[in-house]
Design a protein around this motif. Structure first.
Motif, PDB file in Angstrom:
ATOM      1  N   LEU A   8      45.551  19.364  31.192  1.00 34.83           N
ATOM      2  CA  LEU A   8      45.022  20.285  32.194  1.00 34.83           C
ATOM      3  C   LEU A   8      45.737  20.105  33.523  1.00 34.83           C
ATOM      4  O   LEU A   8      46.099  21.084  34.178  1.00 34.83           O
ATOM      5  CB  LEU A   8      43.519  20.059  32.381  1.00 34.83           C
ATOM      6  N   TYR A  13      39.071  18.283  24.095  1.00 36.11           N
ATOM      7  CA  TYR A  13      38.541  17.419  25.147  1.00 36.11           C
ATOM      8  C   TYR A  13      37.468  16.493  24.605  1.00 36.11           C
ATOM      9  O   TYR A  13      37.264  15.387  25.107  1.00 36.11           O
ATOM     10  CB  TYR A  13      37.960  18.297  26.275  1.00 36.11           C
ATOM     11  N   PHE A  26      31.617  21.594  28.376  1.00 39.48           N
ATOM     12  CA  PHE A  26      32.854  22.203  27.899  1.00 39.48           C
ATOM     13  C   PHE A  26      32.754  22.694  26.469  1.00 39.48           C
ATOM     14  O   PHE A  26      33.598  23.439  26.014  1.00 39.48           O
ATOM     15  CB  PHE A  26      34.011  21.207  28.006  1.00 39.48           C
ATOM     16  N   PHE A  27      31.723  22.253  25.758  1.00 37.84           N
ATOM     17  CA  PHE A  27      31.628  22.669  24.368  1.00 37.84           C
ATOM     18  C   PHE A  27      30.980  24.040  24.239  1.00 37.84           C
ATOM     19  O   PHE A  27      30.924  24.598  23.154  1.00 37.84           O
ATOM     20  CB  PHE A  27      30.829  21.638  23.569  1.00 37.84           C
ATOM     21  N   THR A  76      33.095  27.897  29.198  1.00 37.97           N
ATOM     22  CA  THR A  76      34.536  27.810  29.449  1.00 37.97           C
ATOM     23  C   THR A  76      35.120  29.177  29.745  1.00 37.97           C
ATOM     24  O   THR A  76      36.023  29.309  30.569  1.00 37.97           O
ATOM     25  CB  THR A  76      35.250  27.182  28.242  1.00 37.97           C
ATOM     26  N   ALA A  77      34.581  30.222  29.081  1.00 36.77           N
ATOM     27  CA  ALA A  77      35.083  31.560  29.393  1.00 36.77           C
ATOM     28  C   ALA A  77      34.736  31.936  30.827  1.00 36.77           C
ATOM     29  O   ALA A  77      35.534  32.553  31.532  1.00 36.77           O
ATOM     30  CB  ALA A  77      34.501  32.577  28.417  1.00 36.77           C
ATOM     31  N   GLN A  88      41.830  26.846  28.407  1.00 34.73           N
ATOM     32  CA  GLN A  88      40.477  27.071  27.924  1.00 34.73           C
ATOM     33  C   GLN A  88      40.431  27.092  26.409  1.00 34.73           C
ATOM     34  O   GLN A  88      39.536  26.523  25.796  1.00 34.73           O
ATOM     35  CB  GLN A  88      39.962  28.396  28.488  1.00 34.73           C
ATOM     36  N   PRO A 110      31.202  27.786  24.578  1.00 34.77           N
ATOM     37  CA  PRO A 110      32.278  28.763  24.827  1.00 34.77           C
ATOM     38  C   PRO A 110      31.975  29.702  25.983  1.00 34.77           C
ATOM     39  O   PRO A 110      32.875  30.107  26.697  1.00 34.77           O
ATOM     40  CB  PRO A 110      32.377  29.523  23.494  1.00 34.77           C
ATOM     41  N   LEU A 114      36.081  23.289  37.189  1.00 30.47           N
ATOM     42  CA  LEU A 114      35.703  22.148  36.368  1.00 30.47           C
ATOM     43  C   LEU A 114      34.192  22.073  36.184  1.00 30.47           C
ATOM     44  O   LEU A 114      33.696  21.710  35.128  1.00 30.47           O
ATOM     45  CB  LEU A 114      36.200  20.847  37.011  1.00 30.47           C
ATOM     46  N   TYR A 156      39.316  23.173  25.794  1.00 31.82           N
ATOM     47  CA  TYR A 156      37.860  23.223  25.949  1.00 31.82           C
ATOM     48  C   TYR A 156      37.267  24.118  24.890  1.00 31.82           C
ATOM     49  O   TYR A 156      37.952  24.627  24.009  1.00 31.82           O
ATOM     50  CB  TYR A 156      37.515  23.740  27.354  1.00 31.82           C
ATOM     51  N   GLY A 157      35.979  24.323  24.974  1.00 29.79           N
ATOM     52  CA  GLY A 157      35.327  25.143  23.976  1.00 29.79           C
ATOM     53  C   GLY A 157      34.898  24.297  22.793  1.00 29.79           C
ATOM     54  O   GLY A 157      34.983  23.072  22.807  1.00 29.79           O
ATOM     55  N   PRO A 158      34.418  24.933  21.751  1.00 25.40           N
ATOM     56  CA  PRO A 158      33.933  24.161  20.604  1.00 25.40           C
ATOM     57  C   PRO A 158      35.099  23.489  19.890  1.00 25.40           C
ATOM     58  O   PRO A 158      36.214  23.999  19.872  1.00 25.40           O
ATOM     59  CB  PRO A 158      33.287  25.206  19.697  1.00 25.40           C
ATOM     60  N   TYR A 159      34.826  22.359  19.309  1.00 29.57           N
ATOM     61  CA  TYR A 159      35.892  21.578  18.691  1.00 29.57           C
ATOM     62  C   TYR A 159      36.308  22.205  17.376  1.00 29.57           C
ATOM     63  O   TYR A 159      35.488  22.619  16.584  1.00 29.57           O
ATOM     64  CB  TYR A 159      35.392  20.160  18.459  1.00 29.57           C
TER      65      TYR A 159
END
Lengths: 495, 633, 103
Positions: free
Chosen positions: A385, A374, B150-151, B156-157, A437, B153, B144, A441-444
């Motif tokens: 999504l 993202y 969003f970075f 997002t979890a 997820q 974790p 959302l 999303y999350g770290p790149y």
């Protein structure tokens, strides 16, 4: 008359696309766009006031002594599926890269010819010809252009689905041989042949039903005859996967609802309960298998099969259910199943298109290979999504209307076994959101380097699909009344 | 005439689109645009109020088959709409300050505008299916917004967990709707329409049986449990605090989580005319959650998580209030809704002042790292204190007028049906009120008093007063809302027959009415001793079994994550996937075996001409003999 | 004489032709032997058919025989063409050279 013309035009376009050389993509896009516009115009003209039965019927006599006519006719269900076919084929042509060459585009157009032909034909022999015609271009699409064992897998796809189709052919011929006894003349037409099914002697009746069910269930696919699915979807190039998920699975659903349902009085009760069990097992089995996959393409292949389990379930449940006084659970159940075919095709087209762009830009399509895209490609991630959310049945998108109509009506047929269906839906939601997820999303995931976001043309394709799915989700009455009228005509039930 | 009703939820929807488009180019204005459209929604709600006080609004069209979509606004809905739009407006205004440095704030404001549209749509929808659509829409916006950063974790979890847990509740809703639909399809034209359900609940109960109606009610309660984070589906809210604090204020305190309570209040007549176990389930679930969340909230150190558990607990109070209806009549809905409104106001106030603290503390949420903030951030701390007073139901504040009547009503419930099961709601609720005091003042003393326990706390400063204006407005309401108690009760009443209906404020003997105040004082002094005088620093009870039990939230999270998903679902999925692989391989092997049998038969084509001729002759002889024999026979 | 005499001659001829086909490797020899087999069948046909022929209106064996002769001619022509192709390829017409189409 009009539907027949569309078929002829599509045949001409299909053959012409093979010879276009360098401009194949533009030509194919324009031609399939023209076909979609023709289908849309036809639908608006002929289906704004539809009360059941067949429209635009036309028949060419080829040989009346053996009962061979080429007759066409379009019903409410067929019309919705024609629109689905037009959109899915157009999308798959638009996302195909130019480097595939004019042969590939020609093959795609041929698939469209086969699909239009099988949807509108009301004569069994031509139905079967077009049914088989769809398989050949897909074989040639997976074989040369696929990945990972493509030759043996394309052969497996062809042989597997062909075996199913052979059973359909045998059933057709069985019915044909009895048509003189019960109808007074030999005929291959679908309507009359289906109306004599319940008159057949027991062994032939069982064989005919088995043949049709086997052939249609292989195409859907339904557990346990689904083995062609994961490999074919995985090895096929992405445009072919879009066609497979959007249009080929539609064939199986059409076979059940469009052809087999006309003989619903002949199906014994235990077969219906067996189909319900197959449907529920399909939903749960494919959902649980999808959860364990690490490759998103394979996971979505199983998701597609899981969604088609709802169709089998709704077909059998709607025949079992009793009719009501004014409204009927039967009608919403069957219409929900048909709507689910359309919605599932469009949603899978969206999911696989977005996945195609991800796998092309990020050069991987495994869940653990991606991560946090993202940040780099927000629009692409958002479309993915939306695809995942629509696929798990979020209200506001077309998938919810189908699944909700099916679930809301199925309680009468299966009462507390509905918990298995609900369990399947929970698992479906879990793995979709887990995938979203993890990959979006999350770290790149820095191993990916730079990822390009969607360009203007690709954006337009994706937003077009999203808008269609959204429109069907908030205003399903665009096609729902046609489905209800078709169903009530078949069931002879007042709605 | 209906336009104003429709515009209540259409204007934030337009706000969503405009914020998204305008915000891409003029990021600074996205907050103002969104707030403007929320303000419009508030204005439309107030305008609609003047119509609704005469008669409810009902305006519907066909959606698909026999399911309609439309708006149905009666007293209950309009009160909820006004509250939602007002609190949302205040939070949007504060968020303009809170999110001022975020690069994606246009996305934030668009999503909160969409959320407000969804919430308002849920409140005024006239059909259960449409309500479900908005129900899922607000769930989507919650997903959302929790995962907005969003970075991270953790975020997002947490978003994934929220979605899946509420999805379980949503599927319970679908089952309830399914049973209801199939039961009513022969009885009426549009079986899932809300006005039909609430005005014909008694005849429906006669038609399909009270037990079946009770089962339907239990499934709807399941949906409310998921959305309002009651036990056992409460596990998503504490994790949801990973999102921005204004999100927590908006969604997880004031509006979305109240949707579950609103659903039960909306379908109150269905619950009332069903078998008694339905209502009792509502009361027990609500009161037990109030107790459970209060216990767990005592040992949490994250400020927002304390507030989250407090929210769960107060929602339990609301549900319990509605569940007391068989004894106290229709005023149960009024009790629950009044506490809903007042809780929304003071909880939003608490969350937003916590947000102001967190801006100073750079999002470090540990209460044990704060301290002494009342000297450095006086205005914010005062607002926080007012909120806390309202939360513990200090006499005179809104909380006193909204929470204590519920306790009195539960006492009346017990005296009318003196049994252990009748005693439970009262026991849970009164213990809950002691626990409320304990955790609230614990939080306040840890955050505000004593010496700062970190450099961030030392350097904390008040936000500009203009940013705190929405909070000041809310704090005024938190103090004076009690004035409207009686008019509220008579306004928000469900339409019932006379036998079930009472409107009076529940009263109780004097020793019961003073009991909450006594507990308040006890709690305050206990906390003052432990946390005010900082005795907690010398305690260490972290090794005791009861501490570990409570700290692990009674192992509920362990149950869901480790046991259900890791030890049950995942192995199940691995087994199915393994079976699929084996099945696939066996099909492939079948194919390759068939091909290899061909390799035996193709040796007939040896290429030697003489062999072919020999086979030909032998075959001809054999056929000849066979034909002759057949002819003979 | 009795009818079966012609059949006897035809069967003898057939056996001679069959022996020639099986036991030779020379292409021309096999072709001639096959021709002998065909002619023996025609001989049989005419011999027996002329005995049982019942006048016009039924199937005439002579017409049948003419068809068979024509077919024999065509088959020889095709066979000769094949043998010429084989000769071009190998320089000989030994049939045992044609072993490429095998499993």
């Amino acid at each position: 008359m009009l539907a027949f013309d569309i078929l002829i035009i599509s045949i001409v376009f299909g053959i012409a696309t093979f010879f276009t050389g360098r401009y194949a993509k533009e030509v194919a896009s324009i031609l399939s766009g023209v076909l979609l516009i023709l289908i849309a115009a036809f639908s608006i003209l002929r289906f704004s006031s539809y009360t059941g039965g067949f429209v635009s019927s036309y028949s060419i006599t080829i040989s009346s002594s053996i009962g061979l006519y080429f007759s066409v006719g379009v019903s409410g269900l067929t019309d919705a599926l024609l629109i689905l076919t037009g959109i899915v084929m157009l999308v798959s042509i638009l996302i195909t890269g130019r480097e595939y060459g004019s042969a590939f585009f020609g093959l795609e157009m041929l698939v469209e010819v086969g699909l239009i032909g099988l949807l509108i034909s009301r004569d069994f022999l031509f139905f079967y010809i077009f049914w088989e015609l769809v398989l050949v271009p897909v074989y040639f699409m997976i074989g040369p252009y696929g990945r990972d064992n493509k030759d043996s897998i394309s052969l497996k796809f062809f042989v597997y689905t062909h075996i199913g189709s052979v059973f359909i052919l045998l059933s057709i011929f069985t019915l044909y041989s009895y048509s003189f006894t019960y109808l007074g003349s030999y005929t291959f037409e679908i309507g009359p042949l289906m109306s004599i099914v319940h008159l057949l002697p027991p062994f032939e009746l069982g064989f005919v039903l088995f043949g049709f069910l086997f052939g249609f269930l292989v195409k859907m696919p339904s557990f346990p005859i689904h083995s062609w699915l994961p490999d074919s979807y995985y090895s096929a190039p992405y445009p072919a996967t879009v066609i497979l998920a959007g249009a080929i699975s539609m064939m199986g659903g059409y076979g059940l609802f469009g052809i087999l349902m006309e003989a619903y009085t002949a199906i014994p009760l235990w077969v219906l309960y067996f189909l319900i069990a197959l449907g529920i097992i399909s939903i749960i089995y494919f959902a649980l298998t999808a959860m364990f996959q690490r490759n998103i393409k394979k996971m979505m292949a199983f998701a597609s099969a899981s969604a088609m389990g709802f169709v089998t379930l709704s077909f059998a449940a709607s025949i079992i259910e009793s009719t009501g006084s004014e409204y009927s659970v039967k009608l919403i159940e069957a219409s929900g199943g048909m709507f689910q075919i359309v919605a599932h095709g469009l949603i899978m087209a969206l999911v696989f298109s977005a996945l195609y762009y991800i796998s092309r830009n990020a050069r991987t399509d495994s869940v653990y290979g991606l991560g946090g895209i993202y940040r780099e490609a927000p629009m692409l991630a958002s479309f993915s999504l939306i695809g995942f959310l629509a696929s798990l049945g979020l209200p506001g998108f077309a998938g919810f209307i189908g699944e909700f109509s099916i679930v809301v009506g199925v309680f009468q047929a299966i009462s507390w076994y509905i918990f298995f269906v609900i369990f399947g839906m929970i698992i479906t939601a879990s793995y979709h959101i887990w995938t979203a997820q993890r990959s979006l999303y999350g770290p790149y995931n820095e191993n990916l380097g730079f990822i390009r976001d969607v360009r203007a043309g690709e954006f337009l394709i994706l937003i077009f699909l999203v808008l269609v799915i959204f429109l069907l989700g908030i205003y399903p009455n665009l096609i729902f009344p046609n489905l209800v009228n078709y169903t009530s005509n078949v069931f002879k039930v007042v709605s | 005439m209906y336009v104003y009703g429709w515009m209540i939820f259409i204007s934030p929807l337009i706000g969503f689109l405009l914020t998204l488009i305008i915000g891409k180019y003029y990021r600074k204005w996205s907050g103002a645009v969104a707030s403007f459209f929320i303000f419009l929604a508030f204005v439309f709600s107030v305008i609609t109020y003047f119509t609704v006080i005469k008669h409810p609004i009902y305006n519907h069209y066909t959606w698909f088959y026999n399911i309609d979509f439309g708006i149905y606004i009666d007293n209950l809905a309009i009160v909820m709409a006004i509250m939602v739009s007002f609190v949302s407006l205040m939070i949007h205004l504060f968020a303009i300050y809170y999110m001022k440095d975020d690069p994606n704030k246009h996305v934030y404001f668009a999503e909160t505008a969409l959320f407000t549209a969804g919430m308002l749509g849920l409140v005024i929808s006239s059909n259960l299916v449409l309500l479900f659509l908005f129900w899922e829409l607000v769930g989507l916006c919650s997903y959302l917004l929790i995962g907005f950063w969003f970075f991270k974790p953790n975020a997002t979890a947490a978003a994934k967990k929220a979605f899946i847990v509420t999805r379980v509740g949503d599927l319970s809703f679908i089952i309830g709707m399914s049973i209801l639909y199939y039961s009513l399809i022969n009885v009426t034209k549009d079986p899932l329409s809300i006005p039909y359900l609430i005005s014909n609940a008694s005849s429906i109960a006669v038609a399909i049986g009270k037990v079946r109606l009770g089962i339907i009610a239990i499934f709807i309660l399941g949906a409310a449990i998921g959305k309002s984070a009651q036990f056992p589906l409460h596990v998503w809210i504490p994790d949801a605090m990973e999102g921005p604090t204004t999100v927590s204020a908006l969604i997880h305190a004031a509006t979305m989580v109240t949707a579950g309570v609103y659903l039960v209040a909306r379908l109150f007549q269905v619950f009332l005319y069903a078998a008694p176990f339905a209502m009792y389930a509502v009361a027990i679930v609500g009161s037990f959650t109030a107790l459970y969340a209060g216990i767990v909230g005592l040992v949490v150190n994250d400020v927002k998580r304390i507030l989250a558990y407090s929210t769960i607990s107060q929602l339990g109070y609301m549900l319990a209030a509605i569940g007391l209806a068989p004894i106290i009549g229709g005023v149960a809905v009024s009790l629950g809704m009044f506490h809903l409104v007042s809780h929304a106001i003071f909880k939003a106030l608490l969350f937003m002042s916590a947000g102001a603290f967190l801006v100073a503390m750079m999002d470090l949420r540990e209460a044990k790292q704060m301290g002494g903030l009342w000297k450095r951030m006086p205005i914010t701390t005062t607002l926080f204190f007012i909120g806390s007073l309202a939360l513990v139901a200090f006499p005179g504040t809104a909380g006193y007028f909204s929470k204590d009547p519920i306790i009195f009503a539960s006492y009346n419930y017990f005296t009318s049906s003196p049994s252990f099961s009748g005693f439970l709601p009262f026991l849970f609720l009164i213990t809950g009120s002691l626990l409320t005091t304990l955790y609230t003042f614990r939080m306040f003393f840890l955050v505000a008093t004593g010496k700062p326990r970190s450099t961030l706390a030392e350097r904390a400063k008040d936000p500009p007063v203009i940013a705190l204006l929405p909070l000041i407005v809310l704090s005024i309401f938190a103090l004076i809302l009690g004035v409207w108690q009686a008019p509220f009760y008579s306004f928000v009443k469900p339409t019932l027959d006379i036998a079930h209906y009472t409107v009076s404020v529940p009263t109780a003997p004097v020793y019961i009415t003073t009991l909450p105040i006594i507990l308040l004082a006890i709690g305050f002094f206990v906390d003052l001793y432990i946390y005010g005088f900082e005795k907690w620093k010398t305690w260490d009870i972290s090794r005791t079994w009861y501490y570990k039990l409570v700290k692990n939230k009674f192992y509920m999270d362990v149950l869901y994550t480790r046991i259900i998903s890791e030890r049950v679902i995942l192995p199940l999925s691995a087994a199915f996937s393994g079976f699929e692989n084996a099945y696939n391989n066996s099909v492939n092997r079948f194919g390759s075996d068939t091909v290899s049998t061909g390799s035996y038969f193709r040796r007939l084509q040896s290429g030697v001409f003489e062999n072919y001729v020999a086979v030909l002759i032998i075959a001809a002889i054999v056929i000849f003999i066979v034909i002759e024999i057949v002819e003979l026979v | 004489m009795f009818v079966s005499a012609i059949s006897f001659v035809a069967i003898l001829l057939f056996a001679i032709g069959l022996y020639g086909v099986i036991t030779s490797r020379v292409g021309i020899k096999m072709l001639i032997s096959i021709e002998i087999m065909i002619n023996s069948a025609i001989l049989n046909l005419i011999g027996i058919g002329s005995y049982f022929y019942a006048g016009s209106g039924t199937i005439s064996p002579y017409v049948f025989a003419l068809f068979a002769i024509a077919i024999g001619v065509i088959e020889s022509a095709v066979g000769l063409g094949l043998l010429i192709a084989v000769y071009h390829r190998f320089g000989k017409i030994d049939i045992s050279l044609l072993r490429e189409i095998r499993w």
